[in-house]
Enzyme design. Structure first.
Site, PDB file in Angstrom:
ATOM      1  N   GLU A  77    -120.544  28.371  19.231  1.00  8.05           N
ATOM      2  CA  GLU A  77    -120.199  29.400  20.213  1.00  8.05           C
ATOM      3  C   GLU A  77    -119.055  28.786  21.000  1.00  8.05           C
ATOM      4  O   GLU A  77    -119.195  27.684  21.541  1.00  8.05           O
ATOM      5  CB  GLU A  77    -121.401  29.701  21.117  1.00  8.05           C
ATOM      6  CG  GLU A  77    -122.500  30.473  20.428  1.00  8.05           C
ATOM      7  CD  GLU A  77    -122.079  31.884  20.023  1.00  8.05           C
ATOM      8  OE1 GLU A  77    -121.175  32.449  20.668  1.00  8.05           O
ATOM      9  OE2 GLU A  77    -122.649  32.418  19.044  1.00  8.05           O
ATOM     10  N   THR A 105    -126.891  26.735  19.262  1.00  9.42           N
ATOM     11  CA  THR A 105    -125.934  26.592  18.150  1.00  9.42           C
ATOM     12  C   THR A 105    -125.211  25.246  18.209  1.00  9.42           C
ATOM     13  O   THR A 105    -125.158  24.515  17.221  1.00  9.42           O
ATOM     14  CB  THR A 105    -124.873  27.721  18.217  1.00  9.42           C
ATOM     15  OG1 THR A 105    -125.536  28.967  18.054  1.00  9.42           O
ATOM     16  CG2 THR A 105    -123.814  27.556  17.134  1.00  9.42           C
ATOM     17  N   LYS A 157    -120.931  21.203  24.094  1.00  7.77           N
ATOM     18  CA  LYS A 157    -120.083  20.437  23.164  1.00  7.77           C
ATOM     19  C   LYS A 157    -120.244  18.936  23.420  1.00  7.77           C
ATOM     20  O   LYS A 157    -120.210  18.126  22.496  1.00  7.77           O
ATOM     21  CB  LYS A 157    -118.607  20.845  23.312  1.00  7.77           C
ATOM     22  CG  LYS A 157    -118.269  22.254  22.863  1.00  7.77           C
ATOM     23  CD  LYS A 157    -118.465  22.497  21.370  1.00  7.77           C
ATOM     24  CE  LYS A 157    -117.454  21.804  20.477  1.00  7.77           C
ATOM     25  NZ  LYS A 157    -117.649  22.165  19.043  1.00  7.77           N
ATOM     26  N   TYR A 163    -120.503  25.820  28.188  1.00 11.85           N
ATOM     27  CA  TYR A 163    -119.862  25.568  26.888  1.00 11.85           C
ATOM     28  C   TYR A 163    -119.529  24.092  26.730  1.00 11.85           C
ATOM     29  O   TYR A 163    -119.907  23.452  25.736  1.00 11.85           O
ATOM     30  CB  TYR A 163    -118.584  26.414  26.752  1.00 11.85           C
ATOM     31  CG  TYR A 163    -117.665  25.936  25.644  1.00 11.85           C
ATOM     32  CD1 TYR A 163    -118.005  26.100  24.303  1.00 11.85           C
ATOM     33  CD2 TYR A 163    -116.449  25.283  25.936  1.00 11.85           C
ATOM     34  CE1 TYR A 163    -117.173  25.641  23.288  1.00 11.85           C
ATOM     35  CE2 TYR A 163    -115.616  24.824  24.933  1.00 11.85           C
ATOM     36  CZ  TYR A 163    -115.982  25.007  23.605  1.00 11.85           C
ATOM     37  OH  TYR A 163    -115.161  24.542  22.599  1.00 11.85           O
ATOM     38  N   VAL A 219    -105.409  38.045  34.864  1.00  8.61           N
ATOM     39  CA  VAL A 219    -105.161  36.614  35.080  1.00  8.61           C
ATOM     40  C   VAL A 219    -106.203  36.124  36.080  1.00  8.61           C
ATOM     41  O   VAL A 219    -106.311  36.656  37.184  1.00  8.61           O
ATOM     42  CB  VAL A 219    -103.729  36.393  35.616  1.00  8.61           C
ATOM     43  CG1 VAL A 219    -103.509  34.933  35.994  1.00  8.61           C
ATOM     44  CG2 VAL A 219    -102.709  36.845  34.586  1.00  8.61           C
ATOM     45  N   ASP A 231    -111.746  34.872  39.841  1.00  2.00           N
ATOM     46  CA  ASP A 231    -111.638  33.652  39.040  1.00  2.00           C
ATOM     47  C   ASP A 231    -112.895  33.420  38.196  1.00  2.00           C
ATOM     48  O   ASP A 231    -113.987  33.867  38.564  1.00  2.00           O
ATOM     49  CB  ASP A 231    -111.419  32.455  39.973  1.00  2.00           C
ATOM     50  CG  ASP A 231    -110.647  31.339  39.300  1.00  2.00           C
ATOM     51  OD1 ASP A 231    -110.366  31.450  38.088  1.00  2.00           O
ATOM     52  OD2 ASP A 231    -110.327  30.357  39.994  1.00  2.00           O
ATOM     53  N   THR A 271    -113.788  19.141  21.626  1.00  2.00           N
ATOM     54  CA  THR A 271    -112.786  19.746  22.521  1.00  2.00           C
ATOM     55  C   THR A 271    -112.446  18.822  23.688  1.00  2.00           C
ATOM     56  O   THR A 271    -113.285  18.013  24.104  1.00  2.00           O
ATOM     57  CB  THR A 271    -113.336  21.079  23.061  1.00  2.00           C
ATOM     58  OG1 THR A 271    -112.535  21.529  24.150  1.00  2.00           O
ATOM     59  CG2 THR A 271    -114.766  20.942  23.587  1.00  2.00           C
ATOM     60  N   ASP A 272    -111.248  19.004  24.231  1.00  2.00           N
ATOM     61  CA  ASP A 272    -110.875  18.229  25.424  1.00  2.00           C
ATOM     62  C   ASP A 272    -111.722  18.619  26.639  1.00  2.00           C
ATOM     63  O   ASP A 272    -111.760  17.889  27.630  1.00  2.00           O
ATOM     64  CB  ASP A 272    -109.373  18.380  25.735  1.00  2.00           C
ATOM     65  CG  ASP A 272    -108.919  19.818  25.959  1.00  2.00           C
ATOM     66  OD1 ASP A 272    -109.762  20.743  25.887  1.00  2.00           O
ATOM     67  OD2 ASP A 272    -107.708  20.021  26.202  1.00  2.00           O
ATOM     68  N   GLU A 273    -112.409  19.778  26.557  1.00  2.00           N
ATOM     69  CA  GLU A 273    -113.179  20.225  27.725  1.00  2.00           C
ATOM     70  C   GLU A 273    -114.337  19.284  28.056  1.00  2.00           C
ATOM     71  O   GLU A 273    -114.884  19.342  29.155  1.00  2.00           O
ATOM     72  CB  GLU A 273    -113.696  21.653  27.512  1.00  2.00           C
ATOM     73  CG  GLU A 273    -112.568  22.631  27.299  1.00  2.00           C
ATOM     74  CD  GLU A 273    -112.924  24.081  27.562  1.00  2.00           C
ATOM     75  OE1 GLU A 273    -113.953  24.346  28.183  1.00  2.00           O
ATOM     76  OE2 GLU A 273    -112.141  24.939  27.123  1.00  2.00           O
TER      77      GLU A 273
END
Ligand code: NAD
Ligand code: TDX
Length: 382
Positions: A85, A101, A169, A165, A221, A318, A140-142
């Site tokens: 995901e 997942t 990861k 998320y 945005v 945001d 991921t860089d996250e």
């Protein structure tokens, strides 16, 4: 023939990787495992599925029986785990699915691969493995969290995930490390920055903005638009994964990305400008532009200068816990594997927008299901 298990191969990066591998190598057979969530689409793979070197299995990476069956049906030597995901906004709404997942699915793949690749034990009691096997986790860089105005993520930056998320990861990365340390399993982890390119699902910033521009809709945005992402053309990511898989040092993490930092608002402005220019220069793209008809004005390709401009931009509430800035230092992969990004952002974004203008059937197909409902729920009250 070398056999690869590619999970999540019907999604954005996974499908680009399948295409890349089948084109680059003759002697490969890819087995794609994907359970076709909203983000997975078989239409993306329609040409590849005609290739006898490609097999598709519809199934869940968390399902042990499905994964076992693949290993007993094919002599898999490489696993590349793209399945996940992947959307931060959805993880804020439904964290549990992400843990299921992204963490448990990863552990299941590792476990079945380990059992199938083990040939015995070494003198210290660690499993011994078949020659040449490898598990690669696409991360991921996250996982490194958020940067201030300066500095870069390196492989030694402490893990500091902040969204459901990125936490999921990170959990997956840690279980991969655990299999590497505890069982000496041959693994690599790649941590990449934001990808863009063909087959990107229009819930993510760039394809969502392109779709909305063509429809004359508002461009949402988040916050003040100053958040920074480090953008990488998806094919450059595929090349990095191929290199790490075949030449990366076992057990190592490699960061992938580099020096393509842009504020979100810059991306949105550049995308508006580029879509408008391409529509004006190429009459054959006009059919992609279905500007909304509202009571006061008709938005058509004939009058795009009047409406296809920054007035479409709307600043919305945001994202919760919105990471301010990501930026990768790719020195390790550049030095060890001679990788560096080949596609400049200015060229990649034009290629990408052209692809969307030429592939509206794909966009319509992938957004024909629950997409409208998702859009209303995510953006209706912002
Ligand atoms: P995506 O959402 O486009 O594709 C994910 C694919 O995984 C889909 O085809 C989906 O059907 C499949 N999938 C989901 N759950 C599954 C399950 N339980 N079993 C089998 N298949 C399942 O994602 P993406 O953008 O292509 O990302 C691929 C990987 O790369 C992810 O692991 C993501 O975390 C990582 N990543 C993405 C980016 C990016 O910018 N998109 C950047 C760095 C890392
Ligand atoms: O409508 C939007 N408006 C907006 O301002 C959307 C969808 C996003 N944004 C902002 C949020 C982010 O700062 O744009 C930036 C990019 O957002 P996304 O495309 O959702 O990507 P991001 O959250 O950065 O995560 C992506 O890169 C890292 C992928 O989705 C992850 O899977 C990957 O790990």
């Amino acid at each position: 023939m070398k056999y690869y298990l590619i999970t999540g191969g019907a999604g954005f990066i996974g499908s680009n990787f399948v295409k890349f591998m089948l084109k680059k190598y003759q002697d490969v057979h890819v087995v794609i495992l994907d359970n076709l969530t909203y983000a997975g689409n078989l239409g993306t793979l329609k040409n590849e599925l005609k290739d006898p070197r490609c097999t598709f299995v519809k199934g869940d990476i968390c399902d042990q029986e499905v994964v076992k069956k693949i290993f007993s049906g094919y002599p898999i030597r490489y696993v590349v785990n793209f399945a996940a995901e992947s959307h931060v906004d959805r993880s804020i709404e439904n964290p549990q699915l992400f843990l299921q997942t992204n963490i448990l699915g990863t552990q299941n793949l590792l476990d079945v691969a380990k059992k199938n690749w083990t040939t015995g034990k070494d003198e210290k009691g660690y499993p011994a493995y078949l020659d040449g096997v490898k598990y690669l986790q696409v991360s991921t860089d996250e996982v490194y969290g958020s940067l201030g105005e300066t500095g870069y993520f390196t492989e030694t930056t402490p893990l500091d995930p902040r969204s459901p998320y990125s936490a999921s990861k990170t959990g997956a990365d840690l279980i991969v490390v655990a299999y590497s340390e505890t069982y000496k399993m041959p693994v690599n982890i790649t941590r990449c920055s934001n990808n863009y390119g063909p087959y990107h699902f229009p819930e993510k910033l760039i394809p969502l903005i392109i779709k909305n521009i063509l429809e004359g809709k508002k461009l949402p945005v988040y916050g003040d638009g100053t958040n920074v992402r480090d953008w990488l053309y998806v094919e450059d990511h595929c090349k990095a994964i191929d290199l790490v898989l075949h030449k990366g040092r076992t057990g190592e993490v490699y960061n992938v990305g580099g020096h393509n930092e842009k504020q979100n608002i810059q991306i949105v402005r550049l995308t508006i400008e580029t879509v408008r220019r391409l529509l004006k220069e190429n009459p054959e793209y006009r059919s992609a532009c279905r500007g909304e008809v509202n009571s006061s004005e008709k938005k058509t390709p004939d009058n795009i200068d009047d409406w296809m401009n920054d007035s479409l931009i709307t600043y919305v509430t945001d994202r919760l816990g919105h990471d301010q800035r990501y930026a990768i230092d790719p020195a390790k992969i550049t030095k060890e594997l001679a990788w560096s990004p080949e596609t400049k952002f200015e060229d990649g974004i034009v290629k990408t927008i052209r692809w969307y203008l030429e592939n509206q059937d794909w966009v319509n197909e992938v957004t024909s299901g629950d997409y409208q409902k998702y859009y209303e729920e995510m953006y209706g009250s912002r």
